[in-house]
Design a protein around this motif. Sequence first.
Motif, PDB file in Angstrom:
ATOM      1  N   LEU A   1       0.821  -1.201   0.000  1.00  0.00           N
ATOM      2  CA  LEU A   1       0.000   0.000   0.000  1.00  0.00           C
ATOM      3  C   LEU A   1       0.858   1.254   0.000  1.00  0.00           C
ATOM      4  CD1 LEU A   1      -2.836   1.215   0.138  1.00  0.00           C
ATOM      5  CD2 LEU A   1      -2.668   1.117   2.645  1.00  0.00           C
ATOM      6  N   GLN A   2       1.919   1.259   0.800  1.00  0.00           N
ATOM      7  CA  GLN A   2       2.785   2.447   0.850  1.00  0.00           C
ATOM      8  C   GLN A   2       3.491   2.679  -0.479  1.00  0.00           C
ATOM      9  OE1 GLN A   2       5.091   3.313   4.588  1.00  0.00           O
ATOM     10  NE2 GLN A   2       4.449   1.226   5.123  1.00  0.00           N
ATOM     11  N   LEU A   3       3.993   1.606  -1.093  1.00  0.00           N
ATOM     12  CA  LEU A   3       4.685   1.763  -2.365  1.00  0.00           C
ATOM     13  C   LEU A   3       3.738   2.270  -3.451  1.00  0.00           C
ATOM     14  CD1 LEU A   3       6.977  -1.416  -2.441  1.00  0.00           C
ATOM     15  CD2 LEU A   3       7.743   0.964  -2.423  1.00  0.00           C
ATOM     16  N   PHE A   4       2.548   1.670  -3.553  1.00  0.00           N
ATOM     17  CA  PHE A   4       1.608   2.073  -4.602  1.00  0.00           C
ATOM     18  C   PHE A   4       1.066   3.473  -4.351  1.00  0.00           C
ATOM     19  CE2 PHE A   4       1.747  -2.324  -5.791  1.00  0.00           C
ATOM     20  CZ  PHE A   4       1.344  -2.363  -7.113  1.00  0.00           C
TER      21      PHE A   4
ATOM     22  N   CYS B   1       3.543  10.581  -6.670  1.00  0.00           N
ATOM     23  CA  CYS B   1       4.647  11.122  -7.487  1.00  0.00           C
ATOM     24  C   CYS B   1       4.259  11.171  -8.956  1.00  0.00           C
ATOM     25  CB  CYS B   1       5.902  10.272  -7.295  1.00  0.00           C
ATOM     26  SG  CYS B   1       6.604  10.356  -5.629  1.00  0.00           S
ATOM     27  N   ALA B   2       3.507  10.163  -9.409  1.00  0.00           N
ATOM     28  CA  ALA B   2       3.061  10.159 -10.808  1.00  0.00           C
ATOM     29  C   ALA B   2       2.188  11.369 -11.092  1.00  0.00           C
ATOM     30  CB  ALA B   2       2.311   8.865 -11.104  1.00  0.00           C
ATOM     31  N   LEU B   3       1.357  11.757 -10.107  1.00  0.00           N
ATOM     32  CA  LEU B   3       0.520  12.939 -10.278  1.00  0.00           C
ATOM     33  C   LEU B   3       1.367  14.200 -10.404  1.00  0.00           C
ATOM     34  CD1 LEU B   3      -2.224  14.419 -10.209  1.00  0.00           C
ATOM     35  CD2 LEU B   3      -2.035  14.405  -7.694  1.00  0.00           C
ATOM     36  N   VAL B   4       2.418  14.322  -9.567  1.00  0.00           N
ATOM     37  CA  VAL B   4       3.251  15.524  -9.573  1.00  0.00           C
ATOM     38  C   VAL B   4       4.029  15.652 -10.875  1.00  0.00           C
ATOM     39  CG1 VAL B   4       5.154  16.713  -8.422  1.00  0.00           C
ATOM     40  CG2 VAL B   4       3.421  15.532  -7.062  1.00  0.00           C
ATOM     41  N   ILE B   5       4.553  14.540 -11.386  1.00  0.00           N
ATOM     42  CA  ILE B   5       5.377  14.607 -12.600  1.00  0.00           C
ATOM     43  C   ILE B   5       4.526  14.531 -13.868  1.00  0.00           C
ATOM     44  CG2 ILE B   5       7.352  13.616 -11.403  1.00  0.00           C
ATOM     45  CD1 ILE B   5       6.801  10.969 -12.775  1.00  0.00           C
TER      46      ILE B   5
ATOM     47  N   LEU C   1      -3.125   3.385 -13.580  1.00  0.00           N
ATOM     48  CA  LEU C   1      -2.867   1.977 -13.282  1.00  0.00           C
ATOM     49  C   LEU C   1      -2.634   1.753 -11.794  1.00  0.00           C
ATOM     50  CD1 LEU C   1      -0.491   1.138 -16.284  1.00  0.00           C
ATOM     51  CD2 LEU C   1      -2.885   0.473 -16.021  1.00  0.00           C
ATOM     52  N   LEU C   2      -1.869   2.657 -11.178  1.00  0.00           N
ATOM     53  CA  LEU C   2      -1.561   2.515  -9.757  1.00  0.00           C
ATOM     54  C   LEU C   2      -2.816   2.705  -8.905  1.00  0.00           C
ATOM     55  CD1 LEU C   2       1.760   4.565  -9.785  1.00  0.00           C
ATOM     56  CD2 LEU C   2       1.590   2.116  -9.291  1.00  0.00           C
ATOM     57  N   SER C   3      -3.608   3.718  -9.232  1.00  0.00           N
ATOM     58  CA  SER C   3      -4.823   3.986  -8.464  1.00  0.00           C
ATOM     59  C   SER C   3      -5.814   2.828  -8.572  1.00  0.00           C
ATOM     60  CB  SER C   3      -5.486   5.274  -8.962  1.00  0.00           C
ATOM     61  OG  SER C   3      -4.624   6.375  -8.773  1.00  0.00           O
ATOM     62  N   GLU C   4      -5.883   2.237  -9.748  1.00  0.00           N
ATOM     63  CA  GLU C   4      -6.779   1.093  -9.943  1.00  0.00           C
ATOM     64  C   GLU C   4      -6.399  -0.059  -9.028  1.00  0.00           C
ATOM     65  OE1 GLU C   4      -8.102  -1.987 -13.522  1.00  0.00           O
ATOM     66  OE2 GLU C   4      -7.051  -0.137 -14.001  1.00  0.00           O
TER      67      GLU C   4
ATOM     68  N   MET D   1      -8.160   7.999  -4.651  1.00  0.00           N
ATOM     69  CA  MET D   1      -9.284   8.709  -5.265  1.00  0.00           C
ATOM     70  C   MET D   1      -8.959  10.181  -5.471  1.00  0.00           C
ATOM     71  SD  MET D   1     -12.496   7.079  -3.159  1.00  0.00           S
ATOM     72  CE  MET D   1     -13.004   5.379  -3.378  1.00  0.00           C
ATOM     73  N   TYR D   2      -8.336  10.783  -4.476  1.00  0.00           N
ATOM     74  CA  TYR D   2      -7.976  12.203  -4.603  1.00  0.00           C
ATOM     75  C   TYR D   2      -6.996  12.420  -5.745  1.00  0.00           C
ATOM     76  CZ  TYR D   2      -5.935  16.744  -3.608  1.00  0.00           C
ATOM     77  OH  TYR D   2      -5.482  18.022  -3.734  1.00  0.00           O
ATOM     78  N   ASN D   3      -5.996  11.543  -5.860  1.00  0.00           N
ATOM     79  CA  ASN D   3      -5.009  11.678  -6.943  1.00  0.00           C
ATOM     80  C   ASN D   3      -5.683  11.531  -8.313  1.00  0.00           C
ATOM     81  OD1 ASN D   3      -2.938  12.008  -5.099  1.00  0.00           O
ATOM     82  ND2 ASN D   3      -2.434   9.815  -5.058  1.00  0.00           N
ATOM     83  N   THR D   4      -6.698  10.624  -8.385  1.00  0.00           N
ATOM     84  CA  THR D   4      -7.398  10.434  -9.646  1.00  0.00           C
ATOM     85  C   THR D   4      -8.214  11.669 -10.013  1.00  0.00           C
ATOM     86  OG1 THR D   4      -7.549   8.052  -9.237  1.00  0.00           O
ATOM     87  CG2 THR D   4      -9.059   8.987 -10.868  1.00  0.00           C
TER      88      THR D   4
END
Length: 997
Positions: free
Chosen positions: A871-874, A880-884, A892-895, A911-914
């Motif tokens: 959970l922490q890694l994903f 980070c994917a959102l920031v970059i 894929l990660l959020s799913e 959900m927030y990142n999505t």
Amino acid sequence: LEVVTLPLGDKVEDLKLKMTSKSIPLREWAERALETIDVSALANESFTSSFGADSFSWPADIRRSLALSSDIYLTSALKVARSLTNQICEAEEDGGCQQLLPTPGTNWADSVTVHLSDNPIDMYEGDLQPLPFSPQNRRSDPRELQDMLNSLIPDHSLFEKEDDVEGATSAYHNVALAEFVSSPNNDGNNGSLKDKTQCIYSLGIVFYDLFSGGERHPDITPQINSKPRAMDESGGVEGDAVEPVQYHGQAREPIPRGDSCTFDLSGKLNILDKIGDVGDLFENLDDGRLFDNVLQIPNKKRGPQIIGSTMRSVSVDPLRLKGLPVRLCDLIGNMIDCVNGDLSGDEAYRNMSDVRSDLQLMLDKPSRFLYDMDLDKVAVTGLQLDEAVFDREMDLSTLQNSYRRSISGENECAIIVGSSGIGKTVLANRLGSFASALGGLFLSGKFDQLQHAKPFSALASAFNEYCDKMSSEGRSSHLQVVASKLRIALGREALHLVKVIPNLSIILGEHVGEHDEDQDCVDAQKRLQYLLCQFVGVISSFSGAPVTLFLDDLQWADAASISAINQILLVSRSLHAKRQFFFLGSSREEGMLEEHPFKNMLSSISLIGVHATIVKLACMDKEMTNTMVSDLLCLSPRLTRPLSEIIFHKTKGSPLFFSQLMISLCKDNLVRLSLSRRRWEWDEEKILSRKLPDDVATFLTSTIGRLPQEVQTALETLSCFGATDCVVIEALETKFGNLIGPLEVAVAEGVLDKINGSYSFGHDRLQEAAYNMIQPEDRCIFHFKYGVALVPRSLELQDDGMLFVATSQINRGGPAAVKDAEQALLIANLNLTAGLKAMELSDFSSAFSFFDNGISFLRKRHWQEHYDLSLQLFENCSKCALVIGDITSLSLLSEQIITFSKSFEEKLNAMYNTVSALAYASQLPESVNRSILVLSQLGETLPESCSESDTKFYIEQTNVMLKGFATDGELINYKTMDDPNKIMAMKFYARLELSFQ
């Protein structure tokens, strides 16, 4: 004053000089110029302690040799020689002027007039040095010199004692020009001028007279059409005497001429050239050949007399024995010897233009082309490739002008572009020397192909260097100002910048702000960019000196660094008026392709008025290659041309290939130092026959392959890291054995550089060559075992930098190198730790890489067996994917998180990142609908519609609540929200508010 009739081709400047200057015959000028030199000022304390302080008590030959070899006389005489040579060259180009020159084969010296100017002589004070084998050289033993001269001069009573001469210069050294003055009896029949060798020979005889102070060589017979004159008792010629010189109100007799010396050391030194190494020396000693060679040294031969009885090859050894520079003696000898080449062979002059070019080099660069080399130093250091040898003067001038404009307040930067090994870094360092000479600060950092996972590596290195300089060089007043301004500019956020620039804490002191544990801020990267801009703004405005930031190899820059550089350049245009900042970068050509992030950065800054000066470097042509070889070997370009043509054929003009090949040729003794000739020599046939690779990469690989095996192994290890500090090397040495010793050997061989304990390859192509020596199938294994070896040490020292290096090495090895599931789990946890530390540095690109690699080391059923780690890694990877801006990876990660999370609360971050990603992708309706859905699940009910009166009601309620706080401080210190669901609800409300703007 003497009025001279001018030929039509002369320049107006020459006309003014001739009509307003004093004129004097050549031999009279030489005597008077020598007489007015204060020879006592040319001797050091050791010399005066042996011969006494009164220079007029010294032997006459010593006084005359000192005067002849002095900087003042040599410079003046060279101007005379250049002027005469130039006149002949112009006459050769314009046949109509030939009647004004003497006929070859006559006594040309009697036709020379020197014009003196009232302007001070242009001395090359910064480039002159004491002549070897003279009392000016402090390493020479004056007693040894006296003994040698005593053996050569049997009767010192020939020379009278003279009083001290005050001063060192006079009007006789202010040479404007010299020229051949046509005799009234000249019938203009100068057809022999077309014979270039006769002209060169005749002018060579003039130069012999000029640099010997008016003495004629004993082997030269009287010339055609010259009046025979008898020799006087002192070795001079009757009719050459001049009147006593009126100097400082007193009459001074000219310095007497001494007898020509016949003692020749060159033959005895020649035996040293024949000894290749110590083994050859002992072999010669064993069979007695060494002593036979010393005892049977052949004398220099003198060529037969030719052209009737007027021209013949003669030795210039008498000039050498007077202490004149060897190169000057060689020039005169090569001119006199052009008639048959008995002494100089192929080096004899064939064109007068070559003589002119060589004389000009002696005047322009006397330290390289006039004065003798320091054989003691060169014998130890070998051939040294000075940065100045790489002739990029026009490119350097372009950068200098860009630098001046930028520190004057204009919005400008400069980028050096070219292929690998073209000389980008060398050119940048030359600009750095220029900026430092003007009192500026030159900060440099280098991006490394293998250091991508080390956040802001080049920027951190450069700004760390600045902080170190400021704190160590005693700039106390500026340091206090800068520290004060930085505290104000950075405020409580300073700690975030200290994590990137550790040495900043030295300037700021202990109180650098408080750590903010909240890493949820999507704008964290912007915060760091803001802090970096504030830092640059302060140091460029208040450091007391212009600041140049040079970043090398931008084609390998990480995305975070490019973004930071972009922001610095964008903000720099609006910085304080006192700003003195210049950005200089270098990149390979692939960094300038349209799809490269660096090229996109240049396009963005150009839109807001920041001009980028692009300097494109190309390979050297044949002429430039010859210029480099000439400067490097300190020899005339006409002499080095055969060698340079071979070098160009081998290297195709690549500066890196050129430098490595020259070093290799010296090591193989194909280019070697001749002690007898005091210059470099080479073997053209052996160089031509040497088989070389067609490209520099293969050549560098073969160069490394010639080193001892343990050195090659150490270089292969270092090539896996790039630039590496001693802490990493010591940790590796503890695990794998001796590394430092072999690396020091590589430093001595010039393959590596060692600066402040850190080892780095002299060029990235050397690193690539060493890395390519590792078999491709073995590289992953090497990276993995090096990383595993560094982990314990990094955790023990709590060294985040080493942790990044260790984790990156393991990741380059990949999951295939893992032994078992337990080791895979440890590595996944290691990547989680490294990623979190990278997020603290606001380097979300590196953090994403660590989290992504950590996920790759997870085995099947990891969600069931290692739920918390997964959970922490994903979750952090999706953040980070959102920031970059990697929306695909984020989806894929959020799913995965939404699918495998055990509770609704654990899905909220995904959900927030999505929702944020949808808003950034301009899919606002979808973003709003999902936000409202999540808020409803959190117990937040939003009205379907809101009237104007409802809005006013809610605003009034809010105002009533705020009135309960008497001060802003009470509001700031109010109880912090600790309900995680309420915190997430506020984040979704904030996202909705941004969506409706």
